[in-house]
Enzyme design. Structure first.
Site, mmCIF file in Angstrom:
data_model
loop_
_atom_site.group_PDB
_atom_site.id
_atom_site.type_symbol
_atom_site.label_atom_id
_atom_site.label_comp_id
_atom_site.label_asym_id
_atom_site.label_seq_id
_atom_site.Cartn_x
_atom_site.Cartn_y
_atom_site.Cartn_z
ATOM 1 N N HIS A 106 23.571 -37.356 120.226
ATOM 2 C CA HIS A 106 22.194 -36.841 120.334
ATOM 3 C C HIS A 106 22.127 -35.316 120.213
ATOM 4 C CE1 HIS A 106 22.388 -35.627 124.649
ATOM 5 N NE2 HIS A 106 23.117 -36.695 124.824
ATOM 6 N N ASP A 153 27.873 -32.353 125.981
ATOM 7 C CA ASP A 153 26.733 -33.288 126.048
ATOM 8 C C ASP A 153 25.551 -32.714 125.285
ATOM 9 O OD1 ASP A 153 24.984 -35.290 126.731
ATOM 10 O OD2 ASP A 153 24.695 -34.609 128.794
ATOM 11 N N GLU A 161 17.562 -37.907 123.690
ATOM 12 C CA GLU A 161 18.283 -38.843 124.568
ATOM 13 C C GLU A 161 18.101 -38.473 126.034
ATOM 14 O OE1 GLU A 161 21.584 -40.495 126.994
ATOM 15 O OE2 GLU A 161 21.139 -38.387 126.618
ATOM 16 N N GLU A 162 18.033 -37.160 126.308
ATOM 17 C CA GLU A 162 18.095 -36.692 127.698
ATOM 18 C C GLU A 162 16.863 -37.059 128.525
ATOM 19 O OE1 GLU A 162 20.619 -35.932 129.124
ATOM 20 O OE2 GLU A 162 22.014 -34.895 127.823
ATOM 21 N N ASP A 212 28.843 -40.093 123.265
ATOM 22 C CA ASP A 212 28.042 -39.312 124.215
ATOM 23 C C ASP A 212 28.775 -39.187 125.547
ATOM 24 O OD1 ASP A 212 26.003 -37.862 125.332
ATOM 25 O OD2 ASP A 212 24.679 -39.570 125.688
ATOM 26 N N HIS A 230 25.361 -31.531 132.356
ATOM 27 C CA HIS A 230 24.009 -31.072 132.739
ATOM 28 C C HIS A 230 24.003 -29.765 133.528
ATOM 29 C CE1 HIS A 230 22.202 -35.425 132.371
ATOM 30 N NE2 HIS A 230 22.822 -35.038 131.285
#
Lengths: 456, 456
Positions: free
Chosen positions: B276, B288, B322-323, B350, B423
Site C-alpha cells: 500500500h 509500512d 490501507e491505513e 505489508d 506507525h
C-alpha cells in the site's frame, strides 16, 4: 483401530512423546524467560555504552573482564579469570589517506588494519597498483609492484544468501594480502572494505605480516572510496599519501572469563558456550561480539531462572583476543587438554545478535555423522522457533576443542546485516534489537538444554 | 543397478528433475538480479526521503501515486491510475497530553489515533480510569466510566515468536476501544502503544467510532508513559489534560497504481502482487509499507530483467488507503469483480522489508487444501533461500479477492523488528537494510514465477 495395535502404539510411542513434550515445555519456558526476564540486553548496553570498544590489551578490555565476571558471580555461580598473554596493538592518531590524481587531493575514509605498523611519523607517498585478488597479485611481476602501494579491490560477492561465504572468499586480501605485497616489494597496502554495502565506512580487521620481509602499512578504505580509486586508475596514474600511527606494543596479561554450573550426573562431560570479550576499537563491539558474550552469559542466567538442574557441566566462556590473535582460545584449549577435560559440545556465538536461524555443526571426521544425526533429530522440537541444524563451521574460539571429539557448534543468526556493521565505527548498541538478541539467547540455551538432557 | 531399472528411473524422474532444475536456475537468476541490479532500494529512498509520510488524501500521497506510476512506466509496461475516493484525516497541530498527579504535571509522548477527532481548540481535562482489555471495560458499570478518560493499558504479549499474533490480540483496544468507551459515556481515550518495546515512541493507527454516540478524542501514549501512568494510578487519582487538533475532512479523489504484464498463454489468469502506497504521517512509511510497494514494483522489474515471458497476467497493484479505510482495496476488488476477472493468486507484502522467511496462504474453505498442497511442494525449490510456506493470513488489501477462488498469500518477513517501528515517527529509511529489502523482492518474484509457470 484394533486394541492390540492401540496397545502397541501406546507402549512404543508414549515414552517418546512424553519426553518430547517435556522438552517442548522446557524450551517454551526458556523462551518465555528470555523474552520477559533476561539481563542480556542491559548487559550489552553496559558493555557498549559504559565500556565501549574493547581491544585486547586495552583498559576497556580489562573493564569488560571485571564487569562480566562480577555479573556472572551475581548469578550465584562459580567464576574464574583464566590468564592469557595477548598482543597489544594500538591505532594511535586517526589515519590519513589522501588520493592524489593530477593536482586533486581527496581525503579517503580509511582505517588501519589490526596488527599493522604505521608510517613512523612520516608521510608515505607512492603510486597505486590495483589487483582484484591474491592470485592476481601473485601473477604480477615483482618489478611492477616494487615501491608501489598495492590496492586490493576484490569485492565481496553480493549474490550469496550466506554472507559469511562471501566474506570467507574475500577476506584473504585483508589477512594475508599485506604479506603477499611485502614479498613483491610493495611499500604499503590499501584494502577494499569487507562488505557488500556501497558506503563510506572503512572496515578494520586483523592482518598478518610475513616476518621474512620488511613490514609495510596496511589500511582499509571504504567501498565507495575503493570504487572511486578504481575509476580513477582506469584513466591514468593514481598516487596515495598515507599517514598511520599504528603500533604493536609489548604483549600484556589478560583473561578469559569462565563461569560454570557443575553437572549433577556426568560432571566430567562439559558443554561450553562462548563469545569473545574483545572487540575492535572503532565501534562498541555490539554485534561483534558483545552479543555473543551476553548470549553466553544468558545461558547461565536462563538455566538458573528456569530451575533446571543440569546433568552435565555447563560452562560459559568469554574468550579474550579473538580479533587479533585468539590467545584466549589457545590458553583455554591448552588448559582444558592439560586437565584431560572432555567437551562433548561447544557452541560459539560470533555472528551477531540478529534473529536466530539455527546452528551449524563441525566435528572430527570420524564422529561428524553421528553428531549430526543426533542433533538433527532435535530440529522437530526446535521447529516452533524456526531453528534449523546443518553441517558447517563452528567458530575461531572453539575450533581447537574439536580434538576432544565433541561437536563444535556455530550459532547462526540471520546473516544479512552483519557485514554492514562488522569491524566499523557503526557496530554500536543502537543497532541491537532487544527481541532479536533475546531470541538468540533462548535458542542457544534451548540447544544447551537438549545437549545436557540427552548427551551425545 | 540393472538397465531396466535405470531406464524406468530415467523416464519417470528425468522430466521432473529437469523442470525443477530449470526452476532453480530461474530462481537463482531472480536472486542474483535482485542482489545486484534492483531499483527497489532507490525507489524506497525516494518514497521516504523525497516524499515522506503519505497519508491518504495528502499531497504526499498524490506525489507517491505519480512517482510510482512514472517509475513503473519506465520499465516499459502498461500502467493505469485507478480512481478511488479516500477519507482525508489530518492530525493538525502536535497533540498535548499532560498527566496530572497532585500538583505535578508531566508531558507524555502522545499521538492522536487516525480518524479520531480533536478537542475543538480547547483543553479536555478528566480523571483517568485504567482497563487492561476490551472485556475489562465491558464489565465495568457505566457510572464509573462516565465523564472519565478510559486508559486502555493491555500490553502486547512479548512471548510469541509471531509478533503479529500479539498485535492481533491487543489491537482491538486501539481500533474499537474508543467505540466501547463512547458507549460507557467516557469523554476521551488513551491507548498504550502497540509494541513490546519499552520506549518513548507513541504508535498511531486507525480507530473507528460508534456513530450512535458522541465522538471523543482518542490518543496513543508511549509504553513507558503507560507504565508510569499505571504506577501512579496504583497510589491514587490521576487526571489528564488533552489537546488534539485532529479532524476528518471531506473525502478526496485518489488512486491505486496498477501495472501489468499481459500473459502469453492464459492472459485471463491474473497473479497480483501488492503493497500500500499510503502511510501514516508521523514517519516516512519505510517498512509500512514503502517496502511492500517497492517489493511489488521489483517483481515487474525482475521479470523484465530476467527475460522471462509470463504465461499468465502479472499485475503490480499499489493500493491507496490501507491505513484508515482500505478504500483502494475496495475499488480494486469491485472493478475486478465487475470485469469478471479471475485472480488465481494475489500476494501482499505489508509486514516490512526484513529478511524473508516465507509465505502464508489463505483461500476459500473449499479450495484451501488444494492450494496449500500445490504451493507447499515448491518449498523444496525455495529451500536454498530459507523460505517456508504455511497456512495463515494474507493481507487487508487482497482479502476481498478471496471470493474469486484463488490463493491469497501473505509475504512473511522476519517479524521481530516490525512493531518497534510500526506507525511511529521512527519508521524511516535508515531502518531499511538494502540486502534484506532486495531478498524480499527476490522471494516474492520467485513465488510469482512458480505460480505463473505451473498455475494453481
Amino acid at each position: 483401530m484394533n486394541p492390540i495395535k492401540s496397545i502397541f502404539i501406546f507402549i512404543f510411542l508414549y515414552p517418546f512423546s512424553l519426553i518430547s513434550q517435556n522438552d517442548s515445555i522446557q524450551i517454551r519456558k526458556i523462551h518465555d524467560l528470555a523474552l520477559t526476564n533476561s539481563s542480556c540486553y542491559s548487559w550489552l548496553e553496559h558493555l557498549c555504552l559504559q565500556i565501549g570498544g574493547r581491544l585486547s590489551g586495552s583498559t576497556n578490555a580489562q573493564k569488560a573482564v571485571d564487569y562480566t565476571a562480577k555479573e556472572l558471580k551475581n548469578l550465584g555461580i562459580d567464576v574464574i579469570k583464566q590468564p592469557c598473554k595477548v598482543p597489544h596493538w594500538e591505532r594511535g592518531k586517526k589515519e590519513v589517506v589522501n588520493m592524489i590524481v593530477g593536482n586533486r587531493k581527496t581525503l579517503l575514509h580509511a582505517c588501519a588494519l589490526g596488527n599493522s605498523i604505521g608510517t613512523n611519523g612520516k608521510e608515505l607517498k607512492a603510486e597505486i597498483i590495483e589487483v582484484g585478488s591474491l592470485d592476481a597479485l601473485k601473477n604480477i611481476d615483482a618489478s611492477l609492484v616494487k615501491g608501489k602501494i598495492v590496492f586490493f579491490n576484490g569485492a565481496m560477492n553480493p549474490i550469496y544468501i550466506e554472507t559469511f561465504r562471501a566474506y570467507g572468499e574475500s577476506v584473504g586480501q585483508r589477512y594475508i594480502g599485506p604479506a603477499f605485497a611485502q614479498k613483491k616489494g610493495a611499500v604499503g597496502v590499501l584494502v577494499r572494505s569487507m562488505t557488500t554495502e556501497h558506503d563510506i565506512y572503512p572496515h578494520t580487521g586483523a592482518m598478518k605480516y610475513d616476518t621474512a620481509y620488511p613490514t609495510i602499512p596496511a589500511i582499509a578504505i571504504s567501498t565507495l572510496d575503493a570504487d572511486l580509486m578504481s575509476k580513477n586508475l582506469k584513466s591514468g596514474k593514481v598516487t596515495c599519501s598515507i599517514q598511520s600511527d599504528s603500533k604493536m606494543l609489548t604483549p600484556v596479561d589478560s583473561y578469559n572469563v569462565i563461569a560454570e554450573i557443575k553437572g549433577s550426573t556426568f560432571p566430567e562431560e562439559i558443554i561450553a558456550v562462548g563469545g569473545h570479550l574483545d572487540s575492535w576499537d572503532t565501534g562498541q563491539g555490539a554485534h561483534d561480539d558483545g552479543a555473543g558474550c551476553v548470549h553466553s552469559m544468558s545461558v547461565m542466567e536462563l538455566i538458573k531462572q528456569s530451575g533446571y538442574k543440569p546433568k552435565r557441566t555447563i560452562r560459559c566462556v568469554l574468550f579474550m583476543n579473538e580479533e587479533n590473535g585468539t590467545m584466549g582460545a589457545k590458553a583455554y584449549a591448552e588448559a582444558s587438554n592439560k586437565n584431560k577435560e572432555k567437551h562433548i559440545a561447544a557452541i560459539e556465538s560470533d555472528e551477531g545478535g540478529f534473529t536466530p536461524r539455527g546452528f551449524s555443526i563441525d566435528a572430527k571426521d570420524e564422529v561428524i555423522e553421528k553428531h549430526i544425526a543426533t542433533i538433527k533429530k532435535w530440529e522437530k522440537i526446535l521447529a516452533p522457533y524456526y531453528l534449523t541444524i546443518d553441517r558447517g563451521g563452528s567458530g575461531a574460539d572453539i575450533d581447537a576443542l574439536k580434538n576432544q571429539g565433541g561437536a563444535m557448534i556455530g550459532f547462526k543468526p540471520d546473516p544479512q546485516r552483519y557485514f554492514t556493521l562488522h569491524h566499523t565505527a557503526e557496530d554500536t548498541f543502537d543497532k541491537i534489537n532487544k527481541r532479536e538478541l533475546e531470541l538468540g539467547a533462548a535458542a542457544i540455551t534451548s540447544l544447551v538444554y537438549l545437549l545436557d538432557n540427552y548427551g551425545l
